[in-house]
Write a protein that holds these residues in place. Sequence first.
Motif, PDB file in Angstrom:
ATOM      1  N   UNK A 199       6.982  14.160  -3.523  1.00  8.65           N
ATOM      2  CA  UNK A 199       7.724  15.295  -4.073  1.00  8.65           C
ATOM      3  C   UNK A 199       7.089  16.620  -3.668  1.00  8.65           C
ATOM      4  N   UNK A 200       5.762  16.687  -3.694  1.00  8.37           N
ATOM      5  CA  UNK A 200       5.075  17.919  -3.317  1.00  8.37           C
ATOM      6  C   UNK A 200       5.312  18.255  -1.850  1.00  8.37           C
ATOM      7  N   UNK A 201       5.262  17.231  -0.982  1.00  9.03           N
ATOM      8  CA  UNK A 201       5.479  17.452   0.442  1.00  9.03           C
ATOM      9  C   UNK A 201       6.905  17.940   0.716  1.00  9.03           C
ATOM     10  N   UNK A 202       7.874  17.300   0.084  1.00 15.37           N
ATOM     11  CA  UNK A 202       9.271  17.704   0.267  1.00 15.37           C
ATOM     12  C   UNK A 202       9.503  19.110  -0.295  1.00 15.37           C
TER      13      UNK A 202
ATOM     14  N   UNK B 142       0.821  -1.211   0.000  1.00 11.97           N
ATOM     15  CA  UNK B 142       0.000   0.000   0.000  1.00 11.97           C
ATOM     16  C   UNK B 142       0.852   1.256   0.000  1.00 11.97           C
ATOM     17  N   UNK B 143       1.925   1.250   0.766  1.00 11.73           N
ATOM     18  CA  UNK B 143       2.809   2.420   0.829  1.00 11.73           C
ATOM     19  C   UNK B 143       3.522   2.633  -0.508  1.00 11.73           C
ATOM     20  N   UNK B 144       3.956   1.538  -1.131  1.00 14.11           N
ATOM     21  CA  UNK B 144       4.633   1.659  -2.426  1.00 14.11           C
ATOM     22  C   UNK B 144       3.690   2.138  -3.522  1.00 14.11           C
ATOM     23  N   UNK B 145       2.394   1.888  -3.349  1.00 16.86           N
ATOM     24  CA  UNK B 145       1.415   2.294  -4.356  1.00 16.86           C
ATOM     25  C   UNK B 145       1.095   3.786  -4.314  1.00 16.86           C
ATOM     26  N   UNK B 146       1.506   4.466  -3.247  1.00 19.10           N
ATOM     27  CA  UNK B 146       1.264   5.909  -3.142  1.00 19.10           C
ATOM     28  C   UNK B 146       2.096   6.636  -4.201  1.00 19.10           C
ATOM     29  N   UNK B 147       1.481   7.568  -4.885  1.00 19.47           N
ATOM     30  CA  UNK B 147       2.154   8.294  -5.962  1.00 19.47           C
ATOM     31  C   UNK B 147       3.361   9.074  -5.454  1.00 19.47           C
ATOM     32  N   UNK B 148       4.449   9.009  -6.203  1.00 23.37           N
ATOM     33  CA  UNK B 148       5.650   9.775  -5.849  1.00 23.37           C
ATOM     34  C   UNK B 148       5.425  11.280  -5.943  1.00 23.37           C
ATOM     35  N   UNK B 149       4.391  11.681  -6.673  1.00 25.74           N
ATOM     36  CA  UNK B 149       4.079  13.108  -6.758  1.00 25.74           C
ATOM     37  C   UNK B 149       3.719  13.692  -5.392  1.00 25.74           C
ATOM     38  N   UNK B 150       3.038  12.885  -4.567  1.00 20.68           N
ATOM     39  CA  UNK B 150       2.696  13.340  -3.220  1.00 20.68           C
ATOM     40  C   UNK B 150       3.952  13.544  -2.383  1.00 20.68           C
TER      41      UNK B 150
ATOM     42  N   UNK C  22      10.162  17.482   6.143  1.00 21.98           N
ATOM     43  CA  UNK C  22      11.252  16.516   6.201  1.00 21.98           C
ATOM     44  C   UNK C  22      10.762  15.170   5.672  1.00 21.98           C
ATOM     45  N   UNK C  23      11.669  14.242   5.491  1.00 23.31           N
ATOM     46  CA  UNK C  23      11.290  12.925   4.982  1.00 23.31           C
ATOM     47  C   UNK C  23      10.367  12.220   5.965  1.00 23.31           C
ATOM     48  N   UNK C  24      10.682  12.342   7.263  1.00 22.38           N
ATOM     49  CA  UNK C  24       9.848  11.694   8.282  1.00 22.38           C
ATOM     50  C   UNK C  24       8.447  12.312   8.312  1.00 22.38           C
ATOM     51  N   UNK C  25       8.367  13.643   8.212  1.00 18.70           N
ATOM     52  CA  UNK C  25       7.059  14.293   8.178  1.00 18.70           C
ATOM     53  C   UNK C  25       6.265  13.865   6.949  1.00 18.70           C
ATOM     54  N   UNK C  26       6.946  13.732   5.832  1.00 16.93           N
ATOM     55  CA  UNK C  26       6.289  13.282   4.606  1.00 16.93           C
ATOM     56  C   UNK C  26       5.721  11.881   4.764  1.00 16.93           C
TER      57      UNK C  26
ATOM     58  N   UNK D 140       4.884  10.212   7.613  1.00 15.24           N
ATOM     59  CA  UNK D 140       3.823  10.032   8.607  1.00 15.24           C
ATOM     60  C   UNK D 140       2.614  10.945   8.390  1.00 15.24           C
ATOM     61  N   UNK D 141       2.784  12.049   7.675  1.00 14.88           N
ATOM     62  CA  UNK D 141       1.670  12.977   7.481  1.00 14.88           C
ATOM     63  C   UNK D 141       1.101  12.955   6.063  1.00 14.88           C
ATOM     64  N   UNK D 142       1.827  12.341   5.128  1.00 15.79           N
ATOM     65  CA  UNK D 142       1.350  12.307   3.744  1.00 15.79           C
ATOM     66  C   UNK D 142       1.201  10.875   3.240  1.00 15.79           C
ATOM     67  N   UNK D 143       2.288  10.102   3.307  1.00 12.01           N
ATOM     68  CA  UNK D 143       2.283   8.773   2.696  1.00 12.01           C
ATOM     69  C   UNK D 143       1.374   7.807   3.452  1.00 12.01           C
ATOM     70  N   UNK D 144       1.525   7.725   4.765  1.00 10.12           N
ATOM     71  CA  UNK D 144       0.704   6.785   5.537  1.00 10.12           C
ATOM     72  C   UNK D 144      -0.787   7.127   5.452  1.00 10.12           C
ATOM     73  N   UNK D 145      -1.195   8.396   5.614  1.00 12.27           N
ATOM     74  CA  UNK D 145      -2.621   8.702   5.423  1.00 12.27           C
ATOM     75  C   UNK D 145      -3.130   8.342   4.029  1.00 12.27           C
ATOM     76  N   UNK D 146      -2.287   8.526   3.009  1.00 15.58           N
ATOM     77  CA  UNK D 146      -2.712   8.189   1.642  1.00 15.58           C
ATOM     78  C   UNK D 146      -2.882   6.685   1.463  1.00 15.58           C
ATOM     79  N   UNK D 147      -2.142   5.899   2.239  1.00 16.19           N
ATOM     80  CA  UNK D 147      -2.209   4.435   2.132  1.00 16.19           C
ATOM     81  C   UNK D 147      -3.097   3.821   3.210  1.00 16.19           C
TER      82      UNK D 147
END
Length: 300
Positions: A188-191, A178-186, A196-200, A202-209
Amino acid sequence: MKKKAFVEKTAYIIFLICAIVAIFAVCAITIYMFLKGTPALKEVGFFDLLFGTIWKPTASTPSFGIGFIILTSIVGTVAAILLGVPIGLLTAVFLSEMAGKRMAAVVGSAVELLAAIPSVLYGLMGMMILNPFMFKLEKTLYAGDDSHQYTGGANMLSAIIVLAVMILPTVISISTSSLKAVSNNLRAASLALGATKEQTIFKVVIPAAKSGILTGVVLGVGRALGEAMAINMVAGGAVNLPLPFNSVRTLTTQIVSEMGYASGTHRQVLFTVGLVLYIFIMIVNLVLLKARKTGAENGN
């Protein structure tokens, strides 16, 4: 064109048959469990059976209370999920977001190996390694307490740890996908916005998955609720209040332990135990569907 239409129609019929078989199987199991599980509720009594705490099916005056057994299954499953899901999710984050290809391959292979290990081997390892350790811990904590009944390490805590380890492969595998299926655009936009990578993560990738992660959690719950062999080997098998160092019995181990020799009302009650377990699984799946629907609506 005719050949193509024939192939499409044939495929449609095959898929329809498969769907009908799946629906029929679910309906058949549901009807069977309710037909076999409800007579004991009438004979023993709804509250006496489901909320009673004394289990003596072979006594001169039999008692069929499964309240402690139900409570043990709930407490054991919830505790195993609270212990196993964070570990599984963090492992999935490591595999999908942080590990290099070689490290991810090694850890991923280990996770797949965990999934392939039979339940009885988990139980065997628990008996040989975990139970002796728990017995030493039990003797240390209850030294001088003559009223405490020692279980040799076969207790609720051992069962929870074994269940937590057993659900890890399911949670890790599905969460990683599920995490790998999250678009890299999300990402990139967060960064790009300064996260930070950790914020991205826990606040972007995990909610999206979240939807896929919830699926892994529910499948883990299903395995925890349905596991019998390993728990039967490490939990002790007595009907008790689910305290950490008490010997306990779950819904699945109750059926496995006594169905072989049960008869009459005793056997009917064991079918009721199976019905309760089936209802728990249905509730878990309904909660998942509701959570996924809510997540989808929030996402929109």
